[in-house]
Write a protein that holds these residues in place. Structure first.
Motif, PDB file in Angstrom:
ATOM      1  N   LEU A   1     -23.971 -21.854   2.021  1.00 39.43           N
ATOM      2  CA  LEU A   1     -23.539 -21.164   0.800  1.00 39.43           C
ATOM      3  C   LEU A   1     -22.219 -21.731   0.305  1.00 39.43           C
ATOM      4  O   LEU A   1     -22.025 -21.936  -0.883  1.00 39.43           O
TER       5      LEU A   1
ATOM      6  N   GLY B   1     -21.641 -14.039  -4.210  1.00 41.66           N
ATOM      7  CA  GLY B   1     -22.725 -13.299  -4.854  1.00 41.66           C
ATOM      8  C   GLY B   1     -23.627 -12.534  -3.909  1.00 41.66           C
ATOM      9  O   GLY B   1     -24.760 -12.226  -4.258  1.00 41.66           O
ATOM     10  N   LEU B   2     -23.136 -12.183  -2.727  1.00 40.09           N
ATOM     11  CA  LEU B   2     -23.981 -11.518  -1.731  1.00 40.09           C
ATOM     12  C   LEU B   2     -23.835 -10.004  -1.714  1.00 40.09           C
ATOM     13  O   LEU B   2     -24.735  -9.308  -1.240  1.00 40.09           O
TER      14      LEU B   2
ATOM     15  N   GLU C   1     -32.022 -11.378   0.019  1.00 43.70           N
ATOM     16  CA  GLU C   1     -32.832 -12.566   0.328  1.00 43.70           C
ATOM     17  C   GLU C   1     -32.273 -13.304   1.540  1.00 43.70           C
ATOM     18  O   GLU C   1     -33.033 -13.712   2.423  1.00 43.70           O
ATOM     19  N   LEU C   2     -30.956 -13.468   1.589  1.00 41.31           N
ATOM     20  CA  LEU C   2     -30.345 -14.144   2.730  1.00 41.31           C
ATOM     21  C   LEU C   2     -30.524 -13.313   4.000  1.00 41.31           C
ATOM     22  O   LEU C   2     -30.853 -13.852   5.059  1.00 41.31           O
TER      23      LEU C   2
ATOM     24  N   THR D   1     -26.497  -7.564  -2.894  1.00 37.13           N
ATOM     25  CA  THR D   1     -27.135  -7.980  -4.139  1.00 37.13           C
ATOM     26  C   THR D   1     -28.546  -8.457  -3.794  1.00 37.13           C
ATOM     27  O   THR D   1     -28.917  -8.554  -2.619  1.00 37.13           O
ATOM     28  N   ASP D   2     -29.329  -8.795  -4.802  1.00 33.05           N
ATOM     29  CA  ASP D   2     -30.652  -9.374  -4.529  1.00 33.05           C
ATOM     30  C   ASP D   2     -30.510 -10.648  -3.696  1.00 33.05           C
ATOM     31  O   ASP D   2     -31.289 -10.878  -2.770  1.00 33.05           O
ATOM     32  N   GLU D   3     -29.500 -11.459  -4.010  1.00 34.01           N
ATOM     33  CA  GLU D   3     -29.264 -12.690  -3.250  1.00 34.01           C
ATOM     34  C   GLU D   3     -28.872 -12.364  -1.810  1.00 34.01           C
ATOM     35  O   GLU D   3     -29.292 -13.049  -0.875  1.00 34.01           O
TER      36      GLU D   3
ATOM     37  N   ARG E   1     -19.805 -10.839  -6.389  1.00 37.25           N
ATOM     38  CA  ARG E   1     -20.432 -11.619  -7.467  1.00 37.25           C
ATOM     39  C   ARG E   1     -19.392 -12.412  -8.249  1.00 37.25           C
ATOM     40  O   ARG E   1     -18.319 -11.906  -8.544  1.00 37.25           O
TER      41      ARG E   1
END
Length: 119
Positions: free
Chosen positions: A17, A75-76, A99-100, A94-96, A63
């Protein structure tokens, strides 16, 4: 040469990242993954960090272009005013970030034990 273990894979995914990500930022992210909705103060307590270190680490995970976040702003996580207090923030992925988290969870679940041969 043996394959990478799941912990190393997870750390490399986080370093991908931003190579400047710190151990405290990684710890803050992982605790947020396990405890969405904690306040910064609660996260500091469970992670064994000072409140200022927890806050600084979480802000680095915020973010980009958020008033709350600061560089590198990965952005996590998002920070929302605490509805019970109004002076503190609660932290959510967050969505990110989700996902991670899911990618790291998959890495850990797929890990194969390392066969150590002694002697």
């Amino acid at each position: 040469m043996r394959p990478r273990d799941s912990l190393l894979e997870a750390l490399l995914a986080l370093k991908a990242l931003d190579p400047r990500i710190s151990v405290n930022e990684i710890v803050a992210f992982l605790y947020t993954c396990e405890n969405e909705g904690l306040s910064v103060q609660e996260l500091a307590y469970v992670a064994g960090l000072t409140q200022s270190t927890a806050s600084r680490s979480l802000r680095s995970l915020g973010r980009l272009n958020s008033d709350w976040a600061h560089a590198p702003a990965l952005g996590l996580v998002d920070a929302f005013l605490n509805p019970a207090d109004g002076r503190s923030h609660v932290i959510h992925l967050t969505d990110e970030g989700r996902e991670l988290r899911d990618r790291l969870d998959t890495l850990i679940r797929q890990a194969a034990p390392i066969d150590y041969k002694l002697g």
